[in-house]
Design a protein around this motif. Sequence first.
Motif, PDB file in Angstrom:
ATOM      1  N   LYS A   1      39.008  82.704 -21.653  1.00 47.91           N
ATOM      2  CA  LYS A   1      39.209  83.059 -20.572  1.00 47.91           C
ATOM      3  C   LYS A   1      39.944  84.979 -20.300  1.00 47.91           C
ATOM      4  N   ILE A   2      41.369  84.011 -21.340  1.00 48.57           N
ATOM      5  CA  ILE A   2      41.259  85.642 -21.786  1.00 48.57           C
ATOM      6  C   ILE A   2      40.927  86.911 -21.780  1.00 48.57           C
ATOM      7  N   VAL A   3      40.401  86.202 -22.798  1.00 45.49           N
ATOM      8  CA  VAL A   3      39.335  87.348 -23.752  1.00 45.49           C
ATOM      9  C   VAL A   3      37.928  87.991 -22.887  1.00 45.49           C
ATOM     10  N   SER A   4      37.689  87.287 -22.181  1.00 46.94           N
ATOM     11  CA  SER A   4      36.810  88.016 -21.766  1.00 46.94           C
ATOM     12  C   SER A   4      37.209  88.710 -20.379  1.00 46.94           C
ATOM     13  N   SER A   5      38.898  87.980 -20.119  1.00 51.30           N
ATOM     14  CA  SER A   5      39.237  89.372 -18.986  1.00 51.30           C
ATOM     15  C   SER A   5      39.862  90.537 -19.766  1.00 51.30           C
ATOM     16  N   LEU A   6      40.036  90.902 -20.856  1.00 50.54           N
ATOM     17  CA  LEU A   6      40.438  91.388 -21.930  1.00 50.54           C
ATOM     18  C   LEU A   6      39.118  92.658 -21.588  1.00 50.54           C
TER      19      LEU A   6
ATOM     20  N   ASP B   1      37.835  93.893 -18.307  1.00 54.81           N
ATOM     21  CA  ASP B   1      39.310  94.881 -16.993  1.00 54.81           C
ATOM     22  C   ASP B   1      39.821  95.945 -18.529  1.00 54.81           C
TER      23      ASP B   1
ATOM     24  N   SER C   1      39.162  86.928 -33.924  1.00 53.92           N
ATOM     25  CA  SER C   1      40.110  86.725 -33.396  1.00 53.92           C
ATOM     26  C   SER C   1      39.703  84.974 -34.085  1.00 53.92           C
TER      27      SER C   1
ATOM     28  N   ASP D   1      32.451  91.028 -25.931  1.00 50.49           N
ATOM     29  CA  ASP D   1      33.338  89.846 -25.592  1.00 50.49           C
ATOM     30  C   ASP D   1      33.465  89.146 -26.835  1.00 50.49           C
TER      31      ASP D   1
ATOM     32  N   ALA E   1      40.795  78.454 -22.682  1.00 53.31           N
ATOM     33  CA  ALA E   1      41.539  79.237 -21.535  1.00 53.31           C
ATOM     34  C   ALA E   1      41.296  80.682 -22.574  1.00 53.31           C
ATOM     35  N   PHE E   2      41.466  80.885 -23.668  1.00 56.70           N
ATOM     36  CA  PHE E   2      40.940  81.922 -24.843  1.00 56.70           C
ATOM     37  C   PHE E   2      39.895  82.345 -24.187  1.00 56.70           C
TER      38      PHE E   2
END
Length: 130
Positions: A29-34, A37, A82, A75, A26-27
């Motif tokens: 996916k969040i980082v990839s979106s960050l 996007d 992080s 990424d 899940a983390f």
Amino acid sequence: MWKEFKSFALKGNVLDLAVAVIIGAAFGKIVSSLVEDIIMPIIGLIIGGINLSDLTFTYGNAILKYGVFLQTVVDFFIIAFSIFMAIKLASKFKKKEAVKAEVAETPEPAPEVALLTEIRDLLKRQERGV
């Protein structure tokens, strides 16, 4: 065999690992979106309005998508940083707990030892002329 598997699967370490893998996914996916996007569009604006993920090099039939590669590298660095910060924070808390445990484990000296320590300290002060 079922009992052995059940005891293995329900051990604390296995459950902790499973939770860590799920949270890690899940983390990611969040980082990839960050990166995709937010960060990469800002970098694109800074370098002249270029969308880095569209950068390609064509040679014959081969298409090299080096922009996507650059995005993946950014990424990776964000994820690595992080994780580094999380580990650093966790180790800081572990050090504090270790110090607390060490203080709690130190027993109070026996009354005779405390008296002898006071006498020693007084003799040292007298030698120095205090």
